[in-house]
Design an enzyme around this catalytic site. Structure first.
Site, PDB file in Angstrom:
ATOM      1  N   GLY A   1       0.826  -1.203   0.000  1.00 48.36           N
ATOM      2  CA  GLY A   1       0.000   0.000   0.000  1.00 48.36           C
ATOM      3  C   GLY A   1       0.854   1.245   0.000  1.00 48.36           C
TER       4      GLY A   1
ATOM      5  N   GLN B   1       2.912   9.946   1.039  1.00 44.20           N
ATOM      6  CA  GLN B   1       4.215   9.258   1.130  1.00 44.20           C
ATOM      7  C   GLN B   1       5.112   9.521  -0.073  1.00 44.20           C
ATOM      8  OE1 GLN B   1       2.225   5.306   2.179  1.00 44.20           O
ATOM      9  NE2 GLN B   1       4.183   5.133   3.195  1.00 44.20           N
TER      10      GLN B   1
ATOM     11  N   HIS C   1      -2.963   7.433   6.872  1.00 41.47           N
ATOM     12  CA  HIS C   1      -1.917   8.318   6.335  1.00 41.47           C
ATOM     13  C   HIS C   1      -2.504   9.652   5.865  1.00 41.47           C
ATOM     14  CE1 HIS C   1       1.986   6.399   6.323  1.00 41.47           C
ATOM     15  NE2 HIS C   1       1.547   5.298   5.760  1.00 41.47           N
TER      16      HIS C   1
HETATM   17 ZN    ZN Z   1       2.445   3.464   5.630  1.00 41.95          ZN
END
Ligand code: ZN
Length: 159
Positions: free
Chosen positions: A48, A53, A136
Site C-alpha cells: 500500500g 508518502q 496516512h
Molecule cells: Zn504506511
C-alpha cells in the site's frame, strides 16, 4: 511511468503528519500520479502507498494484495467489524515493524480513476491495508496505534 521518492519518517516526519485534502477533479496529473504510485509501491515490495508518502497532499491511496490492485480516491471508511492483531510495517519507516490491532473487516467508499463511486469490502490483510493507508491521509502513522514495536532481537529473528 516513473518511480517516485518515498518520504521517510526519519527525513521528514513533519510532512507525513500533514492532513491531505480531497481530490476535486480527476485530471491527467492525478491518473499519472496513480500510475507512478503503483510502480513505486511494487518496486518497494509494499502492499500500500498513500500520496502523502510520495510528497503529494491529496486523498489518494493504492493498495495491492492477493485480492487485487485497488486505487482509492477520497476514500472514506464506512464500516469496521471484528478484530485482528498482527505485524504491520510501512514503506516510510523502513526496517521497523510493530504489532497492531485492526478491524478484521473494513468497508470503504471511494472514487475510481474515472470519478465513479464504488464500495470495497476487505478482510484480513486488505482490511489492515485500507486502515493503514486511510490513516496516512490524516497524518496518522501505524506506530501511533501499535500495541508494541518489535525489538532489534525480534527483527533479527524475522530475517
Ligand atoms: Zn504506511
Amino acid at each position: 511511468m516513473a518511480l517516485l521518492k518515498i518520504v521517510k519518517e526519519n527525513e521528514d516526519l513533519e510532512f507525513l503528519r500533514r492532513k491531505s485534502s480531497e481530490v476535486t477533479e480527476i485530471t491527467p496529473r492525478i491518473t499519472e500520479l496513480l500510475d507512478n504510485m503503483i510502480e513505486t509501491m511494487r518496486n518497494a515490495n509494499g502492499c500500500g502507498l498513500a500520496a502523502v508518502q510520495v510528497g503529494v497532499l491529496r486523498r489518494i491511496v493504492v493498495i495491492e494484495t492477493e485480492d487485487g490492485l485497488f486505487e482509492l480516491i477520497n476514500p472514506v471508511i464506512t464500516k469496521k467489524t471484528g478484530e485482528q492483531q498482527g505485524m504491520e510495517g510501512c514503506l516510510s519507516l523502513p526496517g521497523k515493524w510493530g504489532i497492531t490491532k485492526r478491524p478484521q473487516c473494513v468497508t470503504v467508499r471511494a472514487l475510481d480513476r474515472e470519478g465513479k463511486e464504488f464500495e470495497l469490502t476487505g478482510y484480513d490483510l486488505l482490511a489492515k491495508a485500507i486502515c493503514h493507508e486511510v490513516d496516512h491521509l490524516d497524518g496518522i502513522i501505524y506506530t501511533d496505534k501499535a500495541v508494541r514495536m518489535l525489538s532489534a532481537e525480534e527483527l533479527e529473528e524475522e530475517e
